[in-house]
Enzyme design. Sequence first.
Site, PDB file in Angstrom:
ATOM      1  N   LYS A  54       0.765  -1.496  -0.089  1.00  0.00           N
ATOM      2  CA  LYS A  54      -0.044   0.075   0.132  1.00  0.00           C
ATOM      3  C   LYS A  54       0.914   1.132  -0.031  1.00  0.00           C
ATOM      4  O   LYS A  54       0.323   2.310   0.192  1.00  0.00           O
ATOM      5  CB  LYS A  54      -0.691  -0.152   1.396  1.00  0.00           C
ATOM      6  CG  LYS A  54      -1.887  -1.162   1.481  1.00  0.00           C
ATOM      7  CD  LYS A  54      -2.508  -0.994   2.748  1.00  0.00           C
ATOM      8  CE  LYS A  54      -3.520  -2.498   2.942  1.00  0.00           C
ATOM      9  NZ  LYS A  54      -4.027  -2.674   4.108  1.00  0.00           N
ATOM     10  N   HIS A  78      24.458 -11.500   3.662  1.00  0.00           N
ATOM     11  CA  HIS A  78      23.681 -12.426   4.415  1.00  0.00           C
ATOM     12  C   HIS A  78      24.448 -12.883   5.942  1.00  0.00           C
ATOM     13  O   HIS A  78      25.148 -14.038   5.832  1.00  0.00           O
ATOM     14  CB  HIS A  78      23.407 -13.937   3.681  1.00  0.00           C
ATOM     15  CG  HIS A  78      22.508 -14.605   4.287  1.00  0.00           C
ATOM     16  ND1 HIS A  78      21.889 -14.673   5.360  1.00  0.00           N
ATOM     17  CD2 HIS A  78      21.464 -15.512   3.567  1.00  0.00           C
ATOM     18  CE1 HIS A  78      20.831 -15.645   5.538  1.00  0.00           C
ATOM     19  NE2 HIS A  78      20.867 -16.115   4.426  1.00  0.00           N
TER      20      HIS A  78
END
Length: 337
Positions: free
Chosen positions: A86, A135
């Site tokens: 959104k 990572h």
Amino acid sequence: MNFTGAHILSIGQFQRQDVEQIFSVADRMEPYALRKRVTRVLEGAILGNMFFEASTRTRVSFGSAFNLLGGEVRETAGFESSALVKGESLQDTARVLSGFSDVICMRHPQEGSVADFASASRVPVMNGGDGSNEHPTQALLDLYTIGRELGAKGRTIDGLRIAMIGDLRHGRTVHSLSKLLSLYNNIQVMLISPKELALPENIIEQMRSAGATVTISDELNNSIANVDIAYSTRIQEERFTSKAEADVYRGKFRLNQAIYTQHCEPNTVIMHPLPRDSRSDANELDCDLDDNPNLAIFRQTDNGLLIRMALFALVLDVVDKVDEFSHEVQWYNSRQQ
Ligand code: CP
């Protein structure tokens, strides 16, 4: 470093002594990971496990590690099920979620996104992978595994000879692992990839500046002859603009038992951060290696639990209370049979 309340975002924040502290705490987590004992030390604490990119082991490993310390886990998996679709910013998301959580783990496809998120968070944030960048917890569990595999042979990480194979350009696990190896002495690194998928130059330079010997090759068989560890990686299809572009490289560096037997030293340890691409056109780490005792890929995933438990215990400052809040397990435990 002071771990209490710290974000875990990049290997660059660690000194060697910090890494060794994490490994030492990870060793202490083994009775809990093996279900010999249960601890409730994080009872009442909540992990926000926010994965905005596909994951199996990192997401479940973070969640399981938190559960094993007695905490609870709330998850969001994918953009579609979050308010990011959104138009909500990462910063607003961080302000909201850090009101609900005691620590947050996050994966996101954009480089630097987890650090942006952390800058607005009121609780510690751990990087579960940000695009092609880093990572760090994978690199920690990889190096912890390397230390254990070599330790069983009376060796240390110093003096390691490692081949990294595959998509070294986009593979965040090899970026973080390379940076981590720069903290150790007399490291020999063989980088095996197509030229277009080479490890970024700045990371090669960092390893060389730290004293590592780095050799580059685009040929597999003769480049894995003198290594302790053969660390294979997947072509990171999701980082290419199209599947067709990734397909050019798929299956170029297959390692199977015949190649291993012919070219590797007898005890070379085979590693992979997983997932391995087992489709027939890739088959980068063949299933005929599954009975090879030097295949360490599932020892890596088991060790990931220990590393992530250690990081939670350090960041939430409960390392010395884990045993105090523990008791023996009552249920049937197949691991101990
Ligand atoms: N190694 C790793 O990051 O695996 P996942 O993508 O399944 O989390």
